[in-house]
Design a protein around this motif. Sequence first.
Motif, short mmCIF file in Angstrom:
data_model
loop_
_atom_site.label_atom_id
_atom_site.label_comp_id
_atom_site.label_asym_id
_atom_site.label_seq_id
_atom_site.Cartn_x
_atom_site.Cartn_y
_atom_site.Cartn_z
N PRO A 64 0.84 -1.21 0.00
CA PRO A 64 0.00 0.00 0.00
C PRO A 64 0.87 1.25 0.00
CG PRO A 64 -0.79 -1.59 1.62
CD PRO A 64 0.53 -2.10 1.13
N ALA A 65 0.33 2.31 -0.60
CA ALA A 65 1.10 3.54 -0.76
C ALA A 65 1.68 4.07 0.56
CB ALA A 65 0.23 4.60 -1.43
N PRO A 66 0.92 4.05 1.68
CA PRO A 66 1.52 4.56 2.93
C PRO A 66 2.75 3.77 3.36
CG PRO A 66 -0.87 4.46 3.12
CD PRO A 66 -0.51 3.75 1.85
N LEU A 67 2.72 2.45 3.18
CA LEU A 67 3.89 1.64 3.55
C LEU A 67 5.06 1.90 2.61
CD1 LEU A 67 2.26 -1.80 4.46
CD2 LEU A 67 3.16 -0.05 6.00
N ARG A 68 4.77 2.08 1.33
CA ARG A 68 5.85 2.40 0.40
C ARG A 68 6.51 3.73 0.75
NH1 ARG A 68 3.57 2.39 -5.31
NH2 ARG A 68 1.53 2.24 -4.33
N ARG A 69 5.69 4.68 1.18
CA ARG A 69 6.26 5.98 1.57
C ARG A 69 7.18 5.85 2.78
NH1 ARG A 69 1.11 8.05 -0.12
NH2 ARG A 69 0.26 7.86 2.00
N LEU A 70 6.83 4.94 3.69
CA LEU A 70 7.70 4.70 4.84
C LEU A 70 9.04 4.12 4.40
CD1 LEU A 70 5.22 3.25 7.50
CD2 LEU A 70 6.35 5.50 7.54
N VAL A 71 9.00 3.26 3.40
CA VAL A 71 10.22 2.63 2.91
C VAL A 71 11.12 3.64 2.21
CG1 VAL A 71 11.18 0.91 1.33
CG2 VAL A 71 9.16 0.35 2.70
N ILE A 72 10.53 4.48 1.37
CA ILE A 72 11.37 5.35 0.54
C ILE A 72 11.81 6.61 1.26
CG2 ILE A 72 10.31 4.49 -1.56
CD1 ILE A 72 8.75 7.04 -1.79
N GLY A 73 11.11 7.01 2.31
CA GLY A 73 11.51 8.22 3.03
C GLY A 73 11.03 9.49 2.35
N ARG A 74 11.71 10.57 2.61
CA ARG A 74 11.30 11.87 2.10
C ARG A 74 11.43 11.93 0.57
NH1 ARG A 74 14.29 16.18 6.17
NH2 ARG A 74 13.08 15.69 8.07
N PRO A 75 10.57 12.71 -0.07
CA PRO A 75 10.70 12.89 -1.52
C PRO A 75 12.06 13.50 -1.87
CG PRO A 75 8.59 13.71 -0.74
CD PRO A 75 9.39 13.41 0.48
N ILE A 76 12.54 13.13 -3.04
CA ILE A 76 13.81 13.66 -3.54
C ILE A 76 13.50 14.68 -4.63
CG2 ILE A 76 15.96 13.13 -4.75
CD1 ILE A 76 15.90 10.38 -3.45
N VAL A 77 13.91 15.91 -4.40
CA VAL A 77 13.71 16.99 -5.36
C VAL A 77 15.09 17.57 -5.70
CG1 VAL A 77 12.69 19.25 -5.78
CG2 VAL A 77 11.41 17.51 -4.52
N LEU A 78 15.37 17.62 -6.99
CA LEU A 78 16.66 18.10 -7.45
C LEU A 78 16.49 18.76 -8.80
CD1 LEU A 78 19.67 18.22 -6.71
CD2 LEU A 78 19.95 15.97 -7.77
N ASP A 79 17.03 19.95 -8.95
CA ASP A 79 16.93 20.70 -10.19
C ASP A 79 15.46 20.96 -10.58
OD1 ASP A 79 18.15 22.08 -12.30
OD2 ASP A 79 17.93 20.37 -13.66
N GLY A 80 14.63 21.18 -9.55
CA GLY A 80 13.23 21.46 -9.81
C GLY A 80 12.41 20.26 -10.21
N GLN A 81 12.96 19.06 -10.06
CA GLN A 81 12.28 17.83 -10.44
C GLN A 81 12.10 16.95 -9.20
OE1 GLN A 81 14.40 16.93 -14.70
NE2 GLN A 81 15.59 16.61 -12.86
N ARG A 82 11.00 16.25 -9.16
CA ARG A 82 10.79 15.28 -8.09
C ARG A 82 10.97 13.87 -8.65
NH1 ARG A 82 5.55 14.31 -4.06
NH2 ARG A 82 6.32 12.33 -3.23
N LEU A 83 11.82 13.12 -8.02
CA LEU A 83 12.00 11.72 -8.40
C LEU A 83 10.69 10.98 -8.19
CD1 LEU A 83 14.21 9.67 -9.34
CD2 LEU A 83 14.56 9.14 -6.91
N HIS A 84 10.25 10.27 -9.20
CA HIS A 84 8.98 9.55 -9.09
C HIS A 84 9.06 8.55 -7.95
CE1 HIS A 84 5.58 6.95 -10.10
NE2 HIS A 84 5.14 7.93 -10.88
N PRO A 85 7.97 8.39 -7.17
CA PRO A 85 8.01 7.46 -6.03
C PRO A 85 8.43 6.04 -6.41
CG PRO A 85 6.08 8.85 -5.87
CD PRO A 85 6.72 9.16 -7.21
N GLU A 86 8.02 5.56 -7.58
CA GLU A 86 8.42 4.21 -7.98
C GLU A 86 9.91 4.15 -8.28
OE1 GLU A 86 5.96 2.79 -11.13
OE2 GLU A 86 4.19 2.60 -9.86
N ALA A 87 10.44 5.19 -8.89
CA ALA A 87 11.87 5.24 -9.14
C ALA A 87 12.64 5.34 -7.83
CB ALA A 87 12.20 6.44 -10.04
N GLN A 88 12.13 6.12 -6.91
CA GLN A 88 12.78 6.26 -5.62
C GLN A 88 12.72 4.96 -4.83
OE1 GLN A 88 11.49 9.67 -3.38
NE2 GLN A 88 12.67 9.12 -1.57
N LEU A 89 11.61 4.23 -4.96
CA LEU A 89 11.50 2.96 -4.26
C LEU A 89 12.55 1.98 -4.76
CD1 LEU A 89 10.10 0.99 -2.34
CD2 LEU A 89 8.44 0.50 -4.17
N LEU A 90 12.76 1.92 -6.06
CA LEU A 90 13.76 1.00 -6.60
C LEU A 90 15.16 1.38 -6.12
CD1 LEU A 90 14.05 -1.47 -8.38
CD2 LEU A 90 14.32 0.03 -10.35
#
Length: 369
Positions: A38-64
């Motif tokens: 579930p999305a809430p558990l995935r968010r716990l795994v990946i941690g804070r969003p990654i934003v760099l150069d005005g872009q946010r790393l997609h949650p699925e990319a961040q999870l991998l």
Amino acid sequence: MPLQQELPASNVHPMSPLAELLPPGVLAGLLRFAFGLPAPLRRLVIGRPIVLDGQRLHPEAQLLLRLQQLAGEGGRTTTPAADRTAMARSTALVAGPAIGGLAVRAVTMDGVRGRLYVPHGLADGSPLLVFYHGGGWVSGDLDSHDNLCRYLAAEAGVRVLSADYRLAPEHPFPAATDDARTAFEWAAAHADELGVDPARIALGGDSAGGNLAAVTALHAGPVKPVFLLLFYPAVDATARRRSRELFGNGFFLTDRQMDWFIDHYAPSLDSHADPRLSVLLAEDLSGLPPTYLATAGFDPLRDEGEAFADKLAAQGVPVVLRRHAGLFHGYANILGVGGVFREAVAEAVGALRTGLALANARQDIAETG
């Protein structure tokens, strides 16, 4: 504003010591399980969003990336053999089950091995995509990109011919370039045997393979490709652009690895400015065919690919540039986990279908006068 999260250095392949201990099937199952949380558990795994150069790393990319980090990945490839092994194992993790509905057979093209993919029921006289795999000119083969070629053939409704060019350092520049051109010229000369329309042959590739596709198109003889399909191509070995500084650590393809690859493929600095390697430096690109060029936002190669698209457009080449801002280098091979990676490749398939249809229309107009 989401905070930028620092990631440790990582290899270009989602490999780890754990991956060397467990069967690929088990690891692939664990990956699918993680992506099915579930999305809430995935968010716990990946941690804070990654934003760099005005872009946010997609949650699925961040999870991998996060799963790779948790598995203890931290080394870098030290030998070509180790890199090739890593790529083969990572493919088993992320490529997904083999896509069916195709006839697949081996082909030999004047000494270059290849693999032909034909969707079931596809009539003779279809378009053809000649595809060159990525891997830094050092790794990759027919197997590493097998499922990607299957996907392109099945979804675009075209024949796909994958070319297994010689690899460095055993065969340095320009061996890969020579083999890529040989494969294209052989395909054009054997169109009847392949069941394809010689007037509708496209070239495509990812990363180093995108480089080979563009170079082959630039130096094509009397028969020229009608379309280019480029995933995050390497096009300039002479410059370090901003994206390499921003994304050269922690997003699979690293700055150190880029140096490692080019040192193996083109050890002579004099060759780096050769347009057969740095195709962006070619003076005249106006003869290239309509092009779809996809980049990834978190890719060290992003800026040079986009500079290439800009130069094509400036010289009158019809080009569609698509930046997948939340993805990283290598996404085209990740067809087995998540959905955003496959969606990005599906968009490229649509561009390929459109490009080939327009080529067919131009051919009809030319024939009718």
